[in-house]
Every structure is written in C-alpha cells, then in structure tokens.
Design a protein around this motif. Sequence first.
Motif, mmCIF file in Angstrom:
data_model
loop_
_atom_site.group_PDB
_atom_site.id
_atom_site.type_symbol
_atom_site.label_atom_id
_atom_site.label_comp_id
_atom_site.label_asym_id
_atom_site.label_seq_id
_atom_site.Cartn_x
_atom_site.Cartn_y
_atom_site.Cartn_z
ATOM 1 N N ILE A 158 -0.004 -6.474 -2.042
ATOM 2 C CA ILE A 158 0.395 -7.661 -1.253
ATOM 3 C C ILE A 158 0.930 -6.386 0.109
ATOM 4 C CG2 ILE A 158 2.027 -8.623 -2.587
ATOM 5 C CD1 ILE A 158 4.564 -7.401 -1.245
ATOM 6 N N ASN A 159 0.061 -7.157 0.774
ATOM 7 C CA ASN A 159 0.509 -6.919 2.561
ATOM 8 C C ASN A 159 1.372 -6.143 3.108
ATOM 9 O OD1 ASN A 159 -2.496 -6.949 2.304
ATOM 10 N ND2 ASN A 159 -3.068 -8.746 3.763
ATOM 11 N N ALA A 189 -5.430 8.309 -6.936
ATOM 12 C CA ALA A 189 -5.327 7.099 -7.906
ATOM 13 C C ALA A 189 -4.546 6.836 -6.304
ATOM 14 C CB ALA A 189 -4.639 7.585 -8.795
ATOM 15 N N GLY A 190 -3.700 5.548 -6.210
ATOM 16 C CA GLY A 190 -3.029 5.667 -5.403
ATOM 17 C C GLY A 190 -3.211 4.583 -4.119
ATOM 18 N N ASN A 191 -4.550 4.437 -4.194
ATOM 19 C CA ASN A 191 -5.138 4.148 -3.171
ATOM 20 C C ASN A 191 -6.216 1.849 -3.881
ATOM 21 O OD1 ASN A 191 -4.949 5.180 -0.237
ATOM 22 N ND2 ASN A 191 -5.561 6.980 -2.629
ATOM 23 N N ASP A 192 -5.977 1.062 -2.652
ATOM 24 C CA ASP A 192 -7.001 0.321 -2.414
ATOM 25 C C ASP A 192 -8.403 0.372 -2.637
ATOM 26 O OD1 ASP A 192 -8.436 -1.822 -2.782
ATOM 27 O OD2 ASP A 192 -6.960 -3.232 -0.970
ATOM 28 N N LEU A 199 0.989 -1.184 -0.037
ATOM 29 C CA LEU A 199 -0.016 0.035 -0.156
ATOM 30 C C LEU A 199 0.816 1.378 -0.438
ATOM 31 C CD1 LEU A 199 -2.922 -1.062 2.424
ATOM 32 C CD2 LEU A 199 -2.843 -0.379 -0.114
ATOM 33 N N LYS A 200 2.278 1.322 0.869
ATOM 34 C CA LYS A 200 2.829 2.140 0.673
ATOM 35 C C LYS A 200 3.071 2.884 -0.567
ATOM 36 C CE LYS A 200 6.998 4.574 3.194
ATOM 37 N NZ LYS A 200 7.879 4.066 4.239
ATOM 38 N N GLU A 201 3.802 1.694 -1.253
ATOM 39 C CA GLU A 201 4.585 2.087 -2.431
ATOM 40 C C GLU A 201 3.500 2.176 -3.702
ATOM 41 O OE1 GLU A 201 7.861 -1.644 -2.639
ATOM 42 O OE2 GLU A 201 5.807 -2.631 -3.107
ATOM 43 N N ILE A 237 -4.411 1.883 -9.396
ATOM 44 C CA ILE A 237 -5.724 1.820 -8.291
ATOM 45 C C ILE A 237 -5.517 0.510 -7.937
ATOM 46 C CG2 ILE A 237 -7.187 3.850 -9.258
ATOM 47 C CD1 ILE A 237 -8.885 1.593 -10.130
ATOM 48 N N ALA A 238 -5.446 -0.656 -7.580
ATOM 49 C CA ALA A 238 -5.886 -1.590 -6.927
ATOM 50 C C ALA A 238 -7.754 -2.528 -6.694
ATOM 51 C CB ALA A 238 -5.271 -1.565 -5.695
#
Length: 82
Positions: A81-82, A53-56, A12-14, A28-29
Amino acid sequence: MEEITVEKTFTLKELAHYNGQDGAPAYIAVDGVVYDVSQRSAWKNGQHHGYKAGNDFSEQIKRAPHEKSVLPRLPKVGKLIN
C-alpha cells in the motif's frame, strides 16, 4: 459462519525490513502484491542478480527474461500500500 481472512498490508518502509538479511524473510512486491522469495535459491541471502529483497520490483520485472512467469509459483504474503 464464514471465515474472514485478513490480508497483511505493507508500506514500502515496512517491506524494506523483509530483506532476507540477519534471519529476516525475503519479500518482494510486484504490482501491489507482496511475495515471499525466502525459499528460492535464486534469492539466496535476499539478493538476486544484484537486486535486494525488501523492494518493489514492478518495473524491473518487465525487463527480466522470465518476466512475471515466476510469480504464480511464489507464496503471496500480502499487499503493498502507499
């Protein structure tokens, strides 16, 4: 010889770095898959209806009128990934 493809993974940070701002691509995820929305006019400047953008968006997309129907048209760039 068989070609081996290595899938890019994102935490998530990346993923947060891919926010569509300052020349960065907009990713986006959803459900563990990372999609590139950079070329979608609806995601201009990395924003879409107040979302960035840049988020789940696995939960938010369930409430969208289009739900997941738009995902097959987006390029997959990796896996969250977590």
